[in-house]
Scaffold this active site. Structure first.
Site, PDB file in Angstrom:
ATOM      1  CG  PHE A  15      -1.572   1.223   1.601  1.00 31.10           C
ATOM      2  CD1 PHE A  15      -2.166   2.050   0.652  1.00 31.10           C
ATOM      3  CD2 PHE A  15      -1.586   1.631   2.937  1.00 31.10           C
ATOM      4  CE1 PHE A  15      -2.746   3.263   1.023  1.00 31.10           C
ATOM      5  CE2 PHE A  15      -2.165   2.819   3.314  1.00 31.10           C
ATOM      6  CZ  PHE A  15      -2.733   3.645   2.360  1.00 31.10           C
ATOM      7  CB  THR A  39       0.475  -8.182   2.443  1.00 30.21           C
ATOM      8  OG1 THR A  39       1.692  -7.481   2.753  1.00 30.21           O
ATOM      9  CG2 THR A  39       0.175  -9.185   3.524  1.00 30.21           C
ATOM     10  N   GLY A 104      22.763  -4.467   6.401  1.00 34.40           N
ATOM     11  CA  GLY A 104      24.032  -5.001   5.893  1.00 34.40           C
ATOM     12  C   GLY A 104      24.287  -4.511   4.475  1.00 34.40           C
ATOM     13  CE  LYS A 107      29.792  -3.024   8.263  1.00 29.95           C
ATOM     14  NZ  LYS A 107      30.111  -4.430   8.288  1.00 29.95           N
ATOM     15  NE  ARG A 108      26.746  -6.665   0.725  1.00 28.41           N
ATOM     16  CZ  ARG A 108      25.827  -7.323   1.444  1.00 28.41           C
ATOM     17  NH1 ARG A 108      26.106  -7.784   2.639  1.00 28.41           N
ATOM     18  NH2 ARG A 108      24.629  -7.528   0.961  1.00 28.41           N
ATOM     19  CE1 TYR A 147       3.969  -4.134  11.366  1.00 24.02           C
ATOM     20  CE2 TYR A 147       2.982  -2.665  12.975  1.00 24.02           C
ATOM     21  CZ  TYR A 147       3.487  -2.891  11.711  1.00 24.02           C
ATOM     22  OH  TYR A 147       3.528  -1.861  10.797  1.00 24.02           O
ATOM     23  CE1 TYR A 161      23.010  -4.407  11.516  1.00 20.70           C
ATOM     24  CE2 TYR A 161      24.598  -3.820   9.829  1.00 20.70           C
ATOM     25  CZ  TYR A 161      23.865  -4.774  10.501  1.00 20.70           C
ATOM     26  OH  TYR A 161      23.981  -6.098  10.151  1.00 20.70           O
TER      27      TYR A 161
END
Ligand code: UDP
Length: 314
Positions: A15, A39, A104, A107-108, A147, A161
């Site tokens: 949505f 979904t 990740g 970051k890469r 959730y 991170y």
């Protein structure tokens, strides 16, 4: 005007994700939409499938993926109570494994990543309206926990991170949002009431209908999301939504008026852990992002009714 970039939108066939893809394409960006169609729906992205700057990849973010992008909008996750509760472990995995995969990747490749979090991080709030500094009142073992705790963990992952690897994060907390392309059957209050009204079925209010929510039209939200991604020097978390507060009963009456339906209101049991009141404090969004609400509830509901009438005739 936003400079053209290569942008990944996970959950891009959902949505909010599909509205986001559309807006980002309209600014001339290249958009890669990643969606496992759990979904999300192809119907939502059909209108820009032929755009050479748009690419759809059917993929689940729980699995690793390598792509070269400048920005990542991480929107992949079932978001309505009915859907996220139908497979709660999968909801948690999407938020934890999926978000760490996307972090990740950011970051890469040195991409900026915006995480779609939620007002659910406040749980059944004891403070009203909810400010970003409020830590929430969340049941860790209830039916909404997959959730709520999943999204709380996704925020934690973003900030870790950021601290550990200097990943360029943005975190937004989305409050109830509605508009065209909502799933007809995902059990959310706006889609339920409109679909019931258009079919002449009973309008199902859970509990007394005195619980409140604040409903944001999707185009207002999407503008806020893009402003947050483009903002330098502010990582959030920031609330995005609409701060008009309505009871569920008021919403039912509005839908009845606007559809001219003969449907009657019926009362059903309130699901457990259903928050009593919810309304964002938008001070931070207004100050930092110049966030503006343009669509009032009546107008947004009218546009959404029109959408459901049209798909009913497809
Ligand atoms: N609700 C309702 N009837 C419905 C669907 C939902 O009364 O057919 C209520 C629900 O119990 C909650 C509110 O409307 O109090 C908003 O529900 P929704 O699932 O849209 O989102 P939530 O804010 O709970 O995640």
């Amino acid at each position: 005007m936003v400079k053209s970039k290569r942008i990944l939108v996970t959950g891009g066939a959902g949505f909010i994700g599909s509205h986001l893809c559309e807006k980002l394409l309209s600014y001339g960006n290249e958009v890669i939409c990643l969606d496992n169609l759990h979904t999300g729906q192809k119907r939502n992205i059909k209108r820009f499938m032929d755009n050479p700057k748009f690419e759809f990849i059917r993929h689940d973010i729980i699995e690793d993926i390598r792509l070269e992008v400048d920005q990542i909008y991480n929107f992949a996750c079932p978001a309505s109570p009915v859907h996220y509760q139908s497979n709660p472990i999968y909801t948690l995995k999407t938020n934890i494994i999926g978000t760490s995969n996307m972090l990740g990747l950011a970051k890469r490749v040195g991409a900026r990543i915006l995480q779609a979090s939620t007002s659910e991080v406040y749980g059944n709030p004891l403070e009203h309206p909810q400010k970003e500094e409020y830590w929430g009142n969340v049941n860790p073992i209830g039916i909404r926990s997959c959730y709520d705790e999943g999204k709380r963990t996704s925020e934690t992952l973003c900030f870790d991170y950021h601290r550990a690897h200097s990943v360029d994060i943005r975190v937004i907390r989305i409050f109830n949002t509605y508009g065209p392309q909502m799933l007809e059957n995902d059990g959310r209050v706006v889609s339920n009431f409109i679909v019931q009204a258009l079919k002449g079925d009973d309008i199902t209010i859970y509990g007394t209908g005195n619980q409140t929510r604040s409903f944001c039209y999707v185009s207002d939200l999407v503008e806020g999301i893009i402003k947050m991604m483009e903002q330098d020097g502010f990582i959030g978390p920031v609330n995005l939504g609409n701060d008009g507060e309505f009871t569920i009963k008021e919403l039912a009456e509005l839908v009845i008026r606007e559809t001219n339906t003969k449907s009657k209101i019926v009362y059903k049991d309130l699901p457990s852990d259903d928050p009593t009141r919810r309304k964002p404090d938008l001070t931070l969004a207004r100050n930092k992002l110049n966030y503006q609400i343009k669509v009032v509830l009546e107008e947004g509901i009218r546009k959404t009714i029109k959408y459901f009438e049209e798909i009913g005739h497809e």
